[in-house]
Write a protein that holds these residues in place. Sequence first.
Motif, PDB file in Angstrom:
ATOM      1  N   TYR A 109       0.847  -1.013  -0.074  1.00  0.00           N
ATOM      2  CA  TYR A 109       0.186  -0.223   0.085  1.00  0.00           C
ATOM      3  C   TYR A 109       0.723   1.325  -0.037  1.00  0.00           C
TER       4      TYR A 109
ATOM      5  N   GLN B 283       0.776   5.368   1.202  1.00  0.00           N
ATOM      6  CA  GLN B 283      -0.094   6.308   2.056  1.00  0.00           C
ATOM      7  C   GLN B 283       0.608   7.776   2.028  1.00  0.00           C
TER       8      GLN B 283
ATOM      9  N   GLN C 106      -3.978  11.155   3.837  1.00  0.00           N
ATOM     10  CA  GLN C 106      -4.906  10.278   2.787  1.00  0.00           C
ATOM     11  C   GLN C 106      -4.844   8.677   3.591  1.00  0.00           C
ATOM     12  N   PRO C 107      -5.879   7.889   3.275  1.00  0.00           N
ATOM     13  CA  PRO C 107      -5.943   6.478   3.898  1.00  0.00           C
ATOM     14  C   PRO C 107      -4.844   5.798   2.852  1.00  0.00           C
ATOM     15  N   PRO C 108      -4.354   4.473   3.109  1.00  0.00           N
ATOM     16  CA  PRO C 108      -3.588   3.832   2.371  1.00  0.00           C
ATOM     17  C   PRO C 108      -4.223   3.334   1.001  1.00  0.00           C
TER      18      PRO C 108
ATOM     19  N   LEU D 158      -4.296   0.706  -2.168  1.00  0.00           N
ATOM     20  CA  LEU D 158      -3.649  -0.691  -2.712  1.00  0.00           C
ATOM     21  C   LEU D 158      -2.964  -0.450  -3.787  1.00  0.00           C
TER      22      LEU D 158
ATOM     23  N   TYR E 210      -1.138  -6.737  -4.951  1.00  0.00           N
ATOM     24  CA  TYR E 210      -1.670  -7.676  -4.163  1.00  0.00           C
ATOM     25  C   TYR E 210      -1.174  -9.171  -4.824  1.00  0.00           C
TER      26      TYR E 210
ATOM     27  N   GLU F 299      -2.682  -3.321  -9.136  1.00  0.00           N
ATOM     28  CA  GLU F 299      -3.891  -2.947  -8.793  1.00  0.00           C
ATOM     29  C   GLU F 299      -4.275  -2.344 -10.072  1.00  0.00           C
TER      30      GLU F 299
ATOM     31  N   TYR G 241       3.690   0.471   2.834  1.00  0.00           N
ATOM     32  CA  TYR G 241       3.476  -0.638   3.948  1.00  0.00           C
ATOM     33  C   TYR G 241       3.323  -1.912   3.137  1.00  0.00           C
TER      34      TYR G 241
ATOM     35  N   GLN H  76       1.838  -5.813   3.624  1.00  0.00           N
ATOM     36  CA  GLN H  76       0.778  -6.362   4.734  1.00  0.00           C
ATOM     37  C   GLN H  76       0.531  -7.783   4.360  1.00  0.00           C
TER      38      GLN H  76
ATOM     39  N   PHE I 202       0.897  -5.588   9.272  1.00  0.00           N
ATOM     40  CA  PHE I 202       1.496  -4.641   8.178  1.00  0.00           C
ATOM     41  C   PHE I 202       2.802  -4.465   8.861  1.00  0.00           C
ATOM     42  N   GLY I 203       4.081  -3.856   7.801  1.00  0.00           N
ATOM     43  CA  GLY I 203       5.206  -3.619   8.148  1.00  0.00           C
ATOM     44  C   GLY I 203       5.287  -2.253   8.787  1.00  0.00           C
ATOM     45  N   GLN I 204       6.194  -1.989   9.111  1.00  0.00           N
ATOM     46  CA  GLN I 204       6.161  -0.502  10.025  1.00  0.00           C
ATOM     47  C   GLN I 204       6.134   0.761   8.929  1.00  0.00           C
TER      48      GLN I 204
END
Lengths: 113, 120
Positions: free
Chosen positions: A42, A44, A48-50, A52, A55, A61, A93, A95, A104-106
């Motif tokens: 993802y 970010q 804002q939100p993450p 995608l 996958y 995506e 990130y 996930q 999730f990763g850091q």
Amino acid sequence: DIVMTQSPDSLAVSLGERATINCKSSQTVFSTSSNKNYLAWYQQKPGQPPKLLIYWASTRESGVPDRFSGSGSGTDFTLSISSLQAEDVAVYYCQQYESTPWTFGQGTKVEIK
Amino acid sequence: QVQLQESGPGLVKPSQTLSLTCTVSGASISRAGYYWSWIRQRAGKGLEWIGRFYTGGTSDYNPSLKSRVTISLDTSKNQCTLRMSSVTATDTAVYYCARGRQLDPYFDYWGHGTLVTVSS
């Protein structure tokens, strides 16, 4: 829980250069039954939100520029940005969704050099 | 286009119950094969999955929060609700709702998030 560890924590890349982010899981996220790696990436941006990007470890995506690519299998994965653009400045990130609790990763902060 | 919108009080007192709603538009929240998750992000920190509710009627939660969390669906309002009891300052975070599918469990749609501050 599966622990996801990203490296580096941050990196600065010149415009047009390649950026590479690594993600390692504490146990495999590959499923032999489905023959898939349960790993997503993802992006970010501030406020804002993450979003995608990738996958199944390597499937982009819809609408994501093809300069973004994912690779890896088992416990080691990579997100690459082939030619960094100004709009790619963000935190990235990984996930895992192989087993709950999903983790999730850091995060890895990508900046322009 | 699927859209998710979180809402709820921005300030909650310690020991009280946090209640947030995710209103979904552009898709039916009761459509089979989907699940609805809550994820939070504490300031300057990463992302933490809280739990999910399947349209099939089951739910599961992060063990670290399980004793305090309930996620439910209100199909009449096309909403997903998060309730978290006995909150403390460490629950201060931006809370996101997100959608996934049973066969494709990654999060393909996210709300914009809502900031919840726990403070007296």
